[in-house]
Design a protein around this motif. Structure first.
Motif, short mmCIF file in Angstrom:
data_model
loop_
_atom_site.label_atom_id
_atom_site.label_comp_id
_atom_site.label_asym_id
_atom_site.label_seq_id
_atom_site.Cartn_x
_atom_site.Cartn_y
_atom_site.Cartn_z
N SER A 113 17.43 17.11 -7.03
CA SER A 113 18.41 16.20 -7.63
C SER A 113 19.50 16.98 -8.34
O SER A 113 20.69 16.64 -8.27
N PHE A 114 19.09 18.03 -9.06
CA PHE A 114 20.08 18.88 -9.71
C PHE A 114 21.01 19.52 -8.69
O PHE A 114 22.23 19.63 -8.92
N ARG A 115 20.46 19.93 -7.57
CA ARG A 115 21.30 20.54 -6.53
C ARG A 115 22.31 19.54 -6.00
O ARG A 115 23.47 19.88 -5.73
N GLU A 116 21.88 18.30 -5.83
CA GLU A 116 22.80 17.26 -5.35
C GLU A 116 23.93 17.02 -6.35
O GLU A 116 25.06 16.69 -5.96
N LEU A 117 23.63 17.19 -7.63
CA LEU A 117 24.65 17.04 -8.66
C LEU A 117 25.49 18.30 -8.83
O LEU A 117 26.39 18.34 -9.67
N ARG A 118 25.16 19.33 -8.05
CA ARG A 118 25.90 20.59 -8.02
C ARG A 118 25.92 21.29 -9.37
O ARG A 118 26.97 21.74 -9.84
N VAL A 119 24.74 21.38 -9.99
CA VAL A 119 24.66 22.15 -11.23
C VAL A 119 24.98 23.62 -10.93
O VAL A 119 24.75 24.12 -9.83
N ASP A 120 25.53 24.30 -11.94
CA ASP A 120 25.87 25.71 -11.76
C ASP A 120 24.62 26.59 -11.80
O ASP A 120 24.64 27.72 -11.29
N GLY A 121 23.55 26.09 -12.41
CA GLY A 121 22.32 26.87 -12.51
C GLY A 121 21.29 26.12 -13.33
O GLY A 121 21.50 24.95 -13.70
N LEU A 122 20.18 26.80 -13.64
CA LEU A 122 19.06 26.16 -14.33
C LEU A 122 18.65 26.99 -15.55
O LEU A 122 18.76 28.22 -15.55
N VAL A 123 18.16 26.29 -16.57
CA VAL A 123 17.49 26.93 -17.70
C VAL A 123 16.13 26.26 -17.86
O VAL A 123 16.04 25.03 -17.95
N VAL A 124 15.07 27.05 -17.86
CA VAL A 124 13.72 26.55 -18.08
C VAL A 124 13.35 26.82 -19.53
O VAL A 124 13.41 27.97 -19.98
N VAL A 125 12.98 25.78 -20.27
CA VAL A 125 12.65 25.92 -21.68
C VAL A 125 11.14 25.78 -21.86
O VAL A 125 10.56 24.74 -21.56
#
Length: 336
Positions: A113-125
């Motif tokens: 879903s994040f990829r579909e929204l074209r996020v620039d990247g991920l942060v795992v907390v």
């Protein structure tokens, strides 16, 4: 009805080209401070809000960051997340959050879903079950904040030196005169394992390996309470005079278990937590706790994300922050 403010409106107000406004919105370093200031002032005067969807369709960067975390109920996550969000916002970025319910893992559809929204990247907390596989499949610029469970090429990790933190807790109790020091361990990945190792190492360094006692709990308060009961229900001659807990929630559960057994904290048993969350500083709790720089981890993670976006191919980094101890009212000298 008032005319809709667009990027052209901002450009006209600032006296610059539309393309230069676009460069400012993208965070490009190729804009002079004077022109950047003029554009930012125009956007403020016009109350301009960029259309994130339009930017995602027209540019290579959207300014969106996908954030994965396991449990919003744990105060450590909140402390770190707030600092992360604020630091990313200062960079002109916005967060999208996917959270699970304490140990259940992130929904497998979250990253697609994040990829579909074209996020620039991920942060795992924090510790996210299954994060290694999720991130391997995601193939996005990624930073991990507050856990060391992920070991992948190109994934930066900002965490606490958990081994040293546990040793600080034991040393504090030793300095107060304690010998029968127990550990209320956790099941939350590498961080919990390192804290248990630090406890064992510190006890061995003082020649007290035969006094090591460990009970393990999961992420729930009830599990930590039961583990603390097992420690405290020992024969009085063997009962620990102090407990080092894997986190603040476990330490508070241990306080409750002690009080329910007629034991006073710290007169009969001293208790040390880990994470130094806002709960530890409440007057009714007054918990001595290892400060693992929750907010600073979030800020450093945002800086690492910015660096990763600027240079996606740079080698992965591991940054460990040095913990400190916050001494409050839950620790004291052992009973006679």
């Amino acid at each position: 009805m008032s005319e809709r403010v667009t990027i052209r409106t901002v450009a006209a107000r600032a006296g610059v080209s539309k393309s230069l406004v676009s460069l400012v919105l993208q965070g490009s370093p190729h804009v002079s401070p004077a022109k950047r200031g003029a554009v930012e002032q125009a956007m403020a005067e016009l109350d301009y809000r960029p259309n994130l969807l339009a930017r995602s369709l027209s540019g290579s960067r959207t300014g969106l960051v996908g954030v994965l975390l396991d449990d919003l109920r744990n105060p450590w996550f909140v402390d770190c997340l707030e600092a992360l969000r604020d630091a990313l916002h200062e960079q002109g970025r916005h967060t999208l959050l996917a959270a699970a319910g304490g140990g259940q893992g992130i929904d497998s559809a979250a990253v697609p879903s994040f990829r579909e929204l074209r996020v620039d990247g991920l942060v795992v907390v924090g510790t996210v079950p299954g994060a290694q596989d999720l991130l391997r499949a995601a193939r996005l610029p990624t930073v991990v904040a507050g856990n060391r469970d992920v070991d992948l090429p190109g994934v930066d990790v900002i965490a606490n030196d958990d081994l040293t933190g546990a040793q600080l807790a034991v040393q504090h109790l030793v300095d107060l005169g304690h010998r029968r020091i127990a550990h209320l361990a956790g099941r939350f990945g590498v961080a919990a394992d390192l804290r248990a190792q630090g406890y064992r190492a510190a006890m061995a360094d003082h020649g007290w390996g035969d006094l090591v006692r460990v009970e393990t709990a999961d992420a729930s308060e009830s599990s930590a309470y039961s583990a603390a009961v097992r420690l405290l229900d020992a024969d009085p001659d063997r009962r620990p005079t102090a407990i080092v807990a894997a986190n603040d929630l476990s330490a508070i559960a241990a306080q409750s278990a002690a009080l329910d057994r007629g034991l006073r904290v710290p007169d009969d048993v001293s208790i040390v937590g880990y994470d130094d969350t806002w709960l530890a500083s409440l007057r009714a709790v007054a918990l001595t706790s290892v400060d693992n720089a929750n907010a600073e981890v979030g800020r450093r993670a945002a800086a690492a994300f910015d660096a990763r976006i600027a240079d996606p191919d740079r080698p992965a980094t591991l940054e460990l922050l040095t913990p400190t101890l916050r001494v409050r009212g839950s620790t004291g000298i052992p009973p006679a």
